[in-house]
Design a protein around this motif. Structure first.
Motif, PDB file in Angstrom:
ATOM      1  N   LEU A 247       0.823  -1.207   0.000  1.00 13.79           N
ATOM      2  CA  LEU A 247       0.000   0.000   0.000  1.00 13.79           C
ATOM      3  C   LEU A 247       0.856   1.254   0.000  1.00 13.79           C
ATOM      4  CD1 LEU A 247      -2.757   1.447   0.344  1.00 13.79           C
ATOM      5  CD2 LEU A 247      -2.459   1.165   2.814  1.00 13.79           C
ATOM      6  N   HIS A 248       1.807   1.328   0.925  1.00 11.90           N
ATOM      7  CA  HIS A 248       2.583   2.556   1.101  1.00 11.90           C
ATOM      8  C   HIS A 248       3.675   2.715   0.043  1.00 11.90           C
ATOM      9  CE1 HIS A 248       1.066   3.823   5.139  1.00 11.90           C
ATOM     10  NE2 HIS A 248       0.667   2.572   5.134  1.00 11.90           N
ATOM     11  N   ALA A 302       3.525   5.261   8.722  1.00  8.61           N
ATOM     12  CA  ALA A 302       2.283   5.656   8.064  1.00  8.61           C
ATOM     13  C   ALA A 302       2.155   7.178   8.001  1.00  8.61           C
ATOM     14  CB  ALA A 302       1.089   5.055   8.806  1.00  8.61           C
ATOM     15  N   TRP A 303       2.456   7.858   9.109  1.00  6.68           N
ATOM     16  CA  TRP A 303       2.426   9.323   9.084  1.00  6.68           C
ATOM     17  C   TRP A 303       3.506   9.863   8.150  1.00  6.68           C
ATOM     18  CZ3 TRP A 303      -1.329  12.377  10.580  1.00  6.68           C
ATOM     19  CH2 TRP A 303      -2.234  11.937  11.541  1.00  6.68           C
ATOM     20  N   SER A 304       4.627   9.154   8.072  1.00  9.19           N
ATOM     21  CA  SER A 304       5.671   9.553   7.132  1.00  9.19           C
ATOM     22  C   SER A 304       5.170   9.467   5.694  1.00  9.19           C
ATOM     23  CB  SER A 304       6.902   8.661   7.314  1.00  9.19           C
ATOM     24  OG  SER A 304       7.838   8.855   6.276  1.00  9.19           O
ATOM     25  N   THR A 305       4.380   8.421   5.389  1.00 12.73           N
ATOM     26  CA  THR A 305       3.818   8.306   4.049  1.00 12.73           C
ATOM     27  C   THR A 305       2.900   9.469   3.732  1.00 12.73           C
ATOM     28  OG1 THR A 305       3.953   5.884   4.101  1.00 12.73           O
ATOM     29  CG2 THR A 305       2.407   6.869   2.532  1.00 12.73           C
ATOM     30  N   LEU A 306       2.075   9.868   4.707  1.00 10.98           N
ATOM     31  CA  LEU A 306       1.209  11.026   4.495  1.00 10.98           C
ATOM     32  C   LEU A 306       2.037  12.262   4.175  1.00 10.98           C
ATOM     33  CD1 LEU A 306      -1.479  12.551   4.599  1.00 10.98           C
ATOM     34  CD2 LEU A 306      -1.162  12.762   7.077  1.00 10.98           C
ATOM     35  N   LEU A 333      10.899   2.571  -3.003  1.00  8.71           N
ATOM     36  CA  LEU A 333      11.940   1.661  -2.536  1.00  8.71           C
ATOM     37  C   LEU A 333      12.184   1.812  -1.034  1.00  8.71           C
ATOM     38  CD1 LEU A 333      14.457   2.004  -5.494  1.00  8.71           C
ATOM     39  CD2 LEU A 333      13.019   0.030  -4.956  1.00  8.71           C
ATOM     40  N   TYR A 334      12.230   3.047  -0.578  1.00 12.87           N
ATOM     41  CA  TYR A 334      12.499   3.295   0.844  1.00 12.87           C
ATOM     42  C   TYR A 334      11.382   2.735   1.719  1.00 12.87           C
ATOM     43  CZ  TYR A 334      12.165   5.919   5.201  1.00 12.87           C
ATOM     44  OH  TYR A 334      11.994   6.269   6.517  1.00 12.87           O
ATOM     45  N   LYS A 335      10.132   2.985   1.346  1.00 14.84           N
ATOM     46  CA  LYS A 335       9.022   2.581   2.208  1.00 14.84           C
ATOM     47  C   LYS A 335       8.833   1.071   2.186  1.00 14.84           C
ATOM     48  CE  LYS A 335       7.698   5.359   4.118  1.00 14.84           C
ATOM     49  NZ  LYS A 335       6.685   6.368   4.130  1.00 14.84           N
ATOM     50  N   ALA A 336       9.071   0.427   1.044  1.00 10.80           N
ATOM     51  CA  ALA A 336       8.974  -1.034   1.002  1.00 10.80           C
ATOM     52  C   ALA A 336      10.012  -1.663   1.921  1.00 10.80           C
ATOM     53  CB  ALA A 336       9.156  -1.528  -0.435  1.00 10.80           C
ATOM     54  N   HIS A 337      11.242  -1.166   1.852  1.00 12.54           N
ATOM     55  CA  HIS A 337      12.290  -1.685   2.728  1.00 12.54           C
ATOM     56  C   HIS A 337      11.960  -1.426   4.193  1.00 12.54           C
ATOM     57  CE1 HIS A 337      16.056  -1.211   5.074  1.00 12.54           C
ATOM     58  NE2 HIS A 337      16.396  -2.320   4.433  1.00 12.54           N
ATOM     59  N   SER A 338      11.410  -0.271   4.501  1.00 16.35           N
ATOM     60  CA  SER A 338      11.122   0.085   5.889  1.00 16.35           C
ATOM     61  C   SER A 338      10.067  -0.839   6.491  1.00 16.35           C
ATOM     62  CB  SER A 338      10.641   1.539   5.973  1.00 16.35           C
ATOM     63  OG  SER A 338      11.652   2.422   5.535  1.00 16.35           O
TER      64      SER A 338
END
Length: 520
Positions: A247-248, A302-306, A333-338
């Motif tokens: 999702l993110h 999640a807040w970082s994604t926003l 790439l960053y969010k998937a790894h995180s």
């Protein structure tokens, strides 16, 4: 001949993922064998996506190539779409392998496999869309597939409520997008997006096109979970970790792709740009500020994604579509790894806190934006032949500044690593001007000073909250709760579209109950 091969290579990944959605039904063996069938098809699709990108880069350099030239086909590859397609298929392949182990022993894995494949296939079709029907249908299919993944645990009422709020936002976005399509179709005389782009490039202007651009921007704001419908993005953390990664890292980012693709249409409407700037800036400030008050790693992400989605739409609103394209690829790439490495990150965070590395030197909070601004200025001078608005340099300096914050226990490698990252990111930002997106974009100068003011306000909030960690108690409570903005949206949704609570037939969530985002 090369065009035909490129077309086939671009469409096959979508068809393979569509076929993978049927593997749980066709393969009557064990769950492991079903996962293996999905993973084999995912790897083949990944190889084809790589070939498609390579061929598209060759086709772009051929004489006679035109931007967004999809002919009369409803599906047509483009350079940026091939990049995103390769990225999403790579993430989908990794998430498939990860899910096979993560969900071991869970029920309904066949439904999970089918839903994951439907989402990936729909993403490919959206990235190939050259017709309004294809675009809207693909985006709707992505939402339906994600609904089943987000409610993988149907007994969790909180996840059901978050998915319900997402479904309402998606349906509103679909309605806006359909109206935008009808208006653009009437103005261009065709539903083909390539024809629409040709008419806009030729100077076509009309109230229908202007209204279509505004509605398109509003639809993307809803789809990317910006204010005021952002709450569901925070509250779906009860879904499996690989679903959060998908999702993110993949699905939410598609709004950025759509804006980059429709940049020529958006360019004819200042109102559309202002909508993106205001919604993006407010979401960036809110997400970035709330993020630093949260403890749970997944909620923090999640807040970082926003905040990142807000910043991406802010870039599009400012007319910096090349940067939005780079931001989309990097953030995915960053969010998937995180998310996939969340357990290791929790352990490292705990170790850092034991060594009191979680606090930053106060002095570094003050000189970091100055040092970051100096780096941006030096790189800009080095690449002086590229036109660049002054206000974007200020925004970049404030965005990179946290990379130069020094921990309380100063170590030399922290400063060197931060400096190297600032230099590398700044160079990448200027180098992205050479991306062959197929069109040239002019910055939206009118909103530049407002964006700088918003970034200054956010950075000042960061400094104040870290300078006085035990102060602003009442304000911290409001920030922690996201200023209760999501509660307003929750109450409105439950009053207009009440949601059945799982596990109790006929019962509903109270229409006046406020459901905050949990931080567990």
């Amino acid at each position: 001949m090369l065009f035909a091969i490129n077309y086939v290579a671009a469409v096959l990944p979508a068809l393979l993922m569509l076929g993978a959605a049927w593997t749980p039904r066709l393969r009557r063996g064990s769950t492991i064998s079903r996962w293996r069938g999905f993973n084999v098809l995912a790897v083949v699709a990944l190889v084809l996506a790589s070939i498609s990108l390579a061929l598209e880069l060759v086709v772009v350099r051929m004489p006679g190539w035109r931007a967004f030239d999809g002919g009369h086909f409803w599906l047509s590859p483009n350079v940026f779409g091939c990049w995103v397609s390769l990225l999403v298929q790579f993430l989908g392949t990794v998430i498939g392998v990860y899910s096979m182990r993560h969900l071991r022993g869970e029920h309904r894995q066949g439904t999970y496999i089918a839903s994951l494949a439907v989402v990936l296939a729909s993403v490919h079709f959206l990235l190939l869309a050259n017709h309004w029907v294809t675009l809207i249908g693909s985006w709707m299919a992505i939402g339906l597939g994600m609904q089943r993944l987000l409610t993988f645990y149907p007994e969790r009422g909180f996840a059901q409520l978050a998915a319900h709020k997402k479904r309402i936002a998606d349906r509103l976005a679909d309605l806006l997008l359909i109206v935008a399509a009808v208006l653009a179709w009437r103005a261009a005389g065709s539903g083909l997006l390539s024809v629409l782009m040709e008419r806009v490039a030729a100077g076509a202007r009309s109230p229908e096109l202007t209204a279509s651009a505004v509605l398109l921007a509003l639809a993307v704001i809803l789809r990317t979970a910006l204010l005021p419908v952002h709450g569901w993005l925070i509250q779906v953390m009860e879904a499996p970790t690989p679903v959060s990664a998908l999702l993110h890292a993949g699905v939410v980012n598609l709004g950025g792709y759509v804006l980059v693709f429709f940049a020529p249409l958006l360019g004819i409407s200042d109102v559309a740009h202002w909508c993106l700037v205001v919604a993006g800036l407010l979401s960036t400030v809110l997400g970035g500020t709330v993020m630093i008050t949260r403890v749970s790693l997944k909620v923090h992400l999640a807040w970082s994604t926003l905040s990142q989605m807000g910043f991406m739409l802010l870039e599009c609103g400012l007319g910096l579509y090349e940067l939005a394209a780079l931001h989309l690829l990097g953030h995915s790439l960053y969010k998937a790894h995180s998310f996939l490495a969340a357990s290791s990150a929790v352990r490292n965070t705990r170790i850092a806190r034991l060594h009191e590395d979680g606090h930053n030197r106060r002095s570094s909070l003050l000189w970091a934006p100055l040092a970051s601004g100096l780096v941006v200025w030096c790189v800009q001078r080095w690449l002086a032949e590229l036109p660049w608005p002054w206000w974007w340099s200020a925004i970049l300096a404030l965005a990179w500044a946290p990379l130069l914050w020094l921990p309380a226990r100063h170590r030399r490698w922290h400063a060197l690593t931060g400096l190297a990252m600032v230099i590398g990111f700044t160079a990448a930002v200027f180098a992205v001007e050479y991306l062959p997106l197929g069109a040239s974009f002019a910055p939206f100068e009118a909103a530049g000073p407002l964006a700088v003011a918003g970034m200054v306000f956010m950075y000042a909030g960061f400094v104040a909250l870290q300078w006085w960690p035990h102060g602003f108690v009442s304000l911290r409570q409001w920030i922690y709760a996201g200023f209760y903005l999501d509660e307003l949206y929750t109450v409105l949704v439950l009053r207009l579209w009440p949601q059945h609570q799982p596990g109790s037939a006929g019962s509903r969530f109270p229409a006046t109950q406020s459901v905050p985002a949990r931080d567990e």
